[in-house]
Design an enzyme around this catalytic site. Structure first.
Site, PDB file in Angstrom:
ATOM      1  CG  LEU A  30      -1.879  -1.158   1.391  1.00 28.84           C
ATOM      2  CD1 LEU A  30      -2.778  -0.928   2.595  1.00 28.84           C
ATOM      3  CD2 LEU A  30      -2.729  -1.345   0.139  1.00 28.84           C
ATOM      4  CG  ASP A  69       2.285  -1.132   4.224  1.00 31.83           C
ATOM      5  OD1 ASP A  69       3.182  -1.965   4.451  1.00 31.83           O
ATOM      6  OD2 ASP A  69       2.526   0.023   3.843  1.00 31.83           O
TER       7      ASP A  69
END
Length: 470
Positions: A328, A370
Site C-alpha cells: 500500500l 501493509d
C-alpha cells in the site's frame, strides 16, 4: 461389572478430553504470544527502517529527533519502554512513560541488555551488505521479523516485559551505515494489566493472569517465560474451560438407575462422549484457522502463503503460476493522520478489494503491516497478467470511507514474477516479485511491474555498444 465398566469409561473420557483441551489452549497461547512479539518489531519499522533515522540516530545523534521518534511509538502503540543503544554499547536515550531522557550510560547497568545486543549484532552481520560509501542492509520486504530482529522476554526497570529489538537501517538507501556494530532500537511492553487484556482479547481465557506481579497462580494450565540467559521471569496462568466440566454428574445418577434403564444409560454415555468429541473438534478447527489466517483481515497469513507456495513449486512445470507482491502507498500517512483504528479499516477494505479482483484462481495473503502477496494460478499469458495487475492497482484508487466520516485515498504498488519463466524455487520467486515491486516504487508508486520487464531492460543494456576509449 457394567457399573465398573461405565466408571472406567467415564474416567478415561474425562481425562482425555481435559488433556486435549489443555493442549489446544497451550498451543493457542504460544501462537498469540509469538504474534504479539512480532507486532512489537513491525511497529518499530517506521522508525528503525528509515534513511532519516540512520542520518540522525546513527551517523549523528539528534536528541530532538530521538524524542520525536520515541513519542510516536509511545502515543501510537503504547510501548512501555524504549531504549536507543549505540554501536559502542551505550544507552543514548530511554523513556520513562511519556518522558524521554537523553543520557549516555553503559548497557551493563541494565542486566540482560548485553545478551540481547550480542544476538542482534550476529543477525546484523549476516544481513549487512557493502554498498558505495559504506554499508547497507538486506531488504526487510518479505522477511519474517526473526530474520533481522531479536524478540523475547526481559526484566527491565524491575518488571518482566515482552521486547523486540532491531538495528537502525536505511530504507531508500539515500544514506549508508558506517562500519562497526549497529545502533539498536529496543521496545518493550511491561506484562501489566493492560498487556494481559491485549493478549486475552485474542485468547478469551478465564482467570488469565501472570504470577510475576501480584497475580496468584490459578492452578490450571501455565506457561513460564525466560530471559535471554535462561532465567525464569514469571508464569502465565489461566483456568482451562474444561476444569469442572466433568461427566460424572451424568454418569453417577445413571449408574444408580442402571437396573431400570441400561438402554438409556448407554445412549446417555454415547451422547455425552459425542458432545465432548464435537467440542474438541471445533476447538481444533479454530486453532488451525488462527494458525493460518491473519486476525485483522481474515486473509491467509505468512505461514499459509509459504505452504501454498511450496506446494505450487512442486507442481512445476506442469502447472505454471504467478507470485504477486503488493504494497500500500501512503498507508503510513493514514495512520499518522487518523490513527491506528483508521489504518485497520483500510487494511480490511483493501483485503476485500484484492480478494474480489483476484477471484477463485488466486490466494491473497497478508504477510505484514501493509504488505499483501498473491499466488495466482489463472492464465499465464502476459496480456492477462497485465490486465490483472492493472485491476489490482485500480481497486486501490477508489476512496475508502473511515468510521468518523472521513475518506482517504491510497495507492498500490505491485510486482509480479511468473513460474517457471522467472524462477522455479520459492526463494527465487519471492525475491523476483520483490524486485519488481521495488521497480514500481522507484518509478513513482501506484503502478505495477513484471519481473520480465526488468530482465528485458537488463538485456537491452547488455546489447548497447560499448564506446572505445582513445
Amino acid at each position: 461389572m457394567t457399573s465398573a465398566s461405565l466408571l472406567f469409561v467415564g474416567f478415561v473420557a474425562s481425562q482425555a478430553s481435559q488433556q486435549q483441551a489443555v493442549a489446544n489452549e497451550e498451543r493457542l497461547f504460544r501462537n498469540a504470544l509469538a504474534h504479539h512479539l512480532r507486532a512489537i518489531v513491525r511497529e518499530q519499522i517506521a522508525i528503525a527502517s528509515s534513511d532519516v533515522s540512520v542520518q540522525k540516530l546513527v551517523r549523528t545523534f539528534d536528541p530532538d529527533y530521538a524524542r520525536l521518534s520515541f513519542d510516536t511509538l509511545w502515543t501510537t502503540y503504547r510501548h512501555s519502554k524504549l531504549l536507543l543503544i549505540s554501536g559502542d554499547g551505550d544507552v543514548l536515550a530511554e523513556t520513562f512513560k511519556d518522558y524521554t531522557h537523553i543520557i549516555k550510560r553503559p548497557i551493563a547497568e541494565t542486566p540482560g541488555l548485553a545478551q540481547i545486543v550480542e544476538k542482534l549484532q550476529d543477525l546484523y552481520r549476516r544481513n549487512r551488505v557493502r554498498v558505495p560509501g559504506g554499508f547497507g542492509h538486506r531488504s526487510l520486504q518479505g522477511l519474517d521479523p526473526s530474520e533481522y530482529a531479536v524478540m523475547g522476554f526481559v526484566r527491565i526497570d524491575g518488571k518482566p516485559a515482552l521486547f523486540g529489538a532491531m538495528p537502525i537501517v536505511p530504507d531508500a538507501y539515500r544514506t549508508t551505515l558506517p562500519d562497526g556494530p549497529p545502533t539498536v532500537l529496543l521496545s518493550a511492553h511491561y506484562i501489566d494489566e493492560f498487556q494481559l487484556r491485549q493478549l486475552n482479547d485474542q485468547l478469551n481465557f478465564s482467570e488469565f493472569g501472570f504470577s510475576g506481579f501480584e497475580t496468584s497462580a490459578s492452578g490450571g494450565p501455565s506457561h513460564t517465560i525466560y530471559d535471554q540467559s535462561g532465567n525464569p521471569l514469571g508464569t502465565f496462568n489461566w483456568k482451562s474451560k474444561t476444569v469442572g466440566d466433568s461427566i460424572w454428574p451424568t454418569i453417577v445418577p445413571v449408574i444408580v438407575l442402571l437396573s431400570a434403564a441400561l438402554g438409556l444409560l448407554a445412549f446417555g454415555i454415547a451422547w455425552r462422549i459425542g458432545q465432548l468429541t464435537t467440542s474438541l473438534q471445533a476447538s481444533e478447527r479454530q486453532n488451525r484457522y488462527l494458525a493460518l489466517h491473519d486476525t485483522l483481515s481474515g486473509l491467509g497469513n505468512r505461514l499459509q502463503f509459504n505452504r501454498v507456495l511450496t506446494s505450487s513449486v512442486k507442481s512445476l512445470p506442469g502447472k505454471p503460476f504467478s507470485v504477486i507482491h503488493c504494497d500500500l502507498d501512503e498507508f503510513k500517512a493514514v495512520n499518522d493522520t487518523y490513527g491506528h483504528a483508521a489504518g485497520d479499516t483500510v487494511i480490511r477494505i483493501m483485503a476485500e478489494r484484492l480478494t474480489k479482483v483476484v477471484g477463485t484462481p488466486g490466494l491473497v495473503c497478508r504477510i505484514g503491516g501493509d504488505e499483501f502477496m498473491v499466488i495466482y494460478r489463472g492464465s499465464a499469458d502476459r496480456a492477462d497478467l497485465e490486465a490483472l495487475c492493472d485491476a489490482l492497482v485500480a481497486c486501490a484508487a477508489d476512496p475508502i470511507d473511515l468510521p468518523e466520516g472521513h475518506a482517504v485515498r491510497i495507492g498500490l504498488s505491485v510486482g509480479l514474477a511468473t513460474a517457471p519463466q522467472d524462477g522455479t524455487t520459492r526463494e527465487d520467486l519471492v525475491a523476483k516479485s520483490d524486485a519488481a515491486l521495488y521497480r514500481s516504487k522507484n518509478l513513482g508508486r501506484n503502478m505495477y511491474s513484471l519481473y520480465c520487464e526488468l530482465a528485458e531492460e537488463d538485456a537491452a543494456k547488455a546489447r548497447q555498444p560499448q564506446r572505445l576509449s582513445g
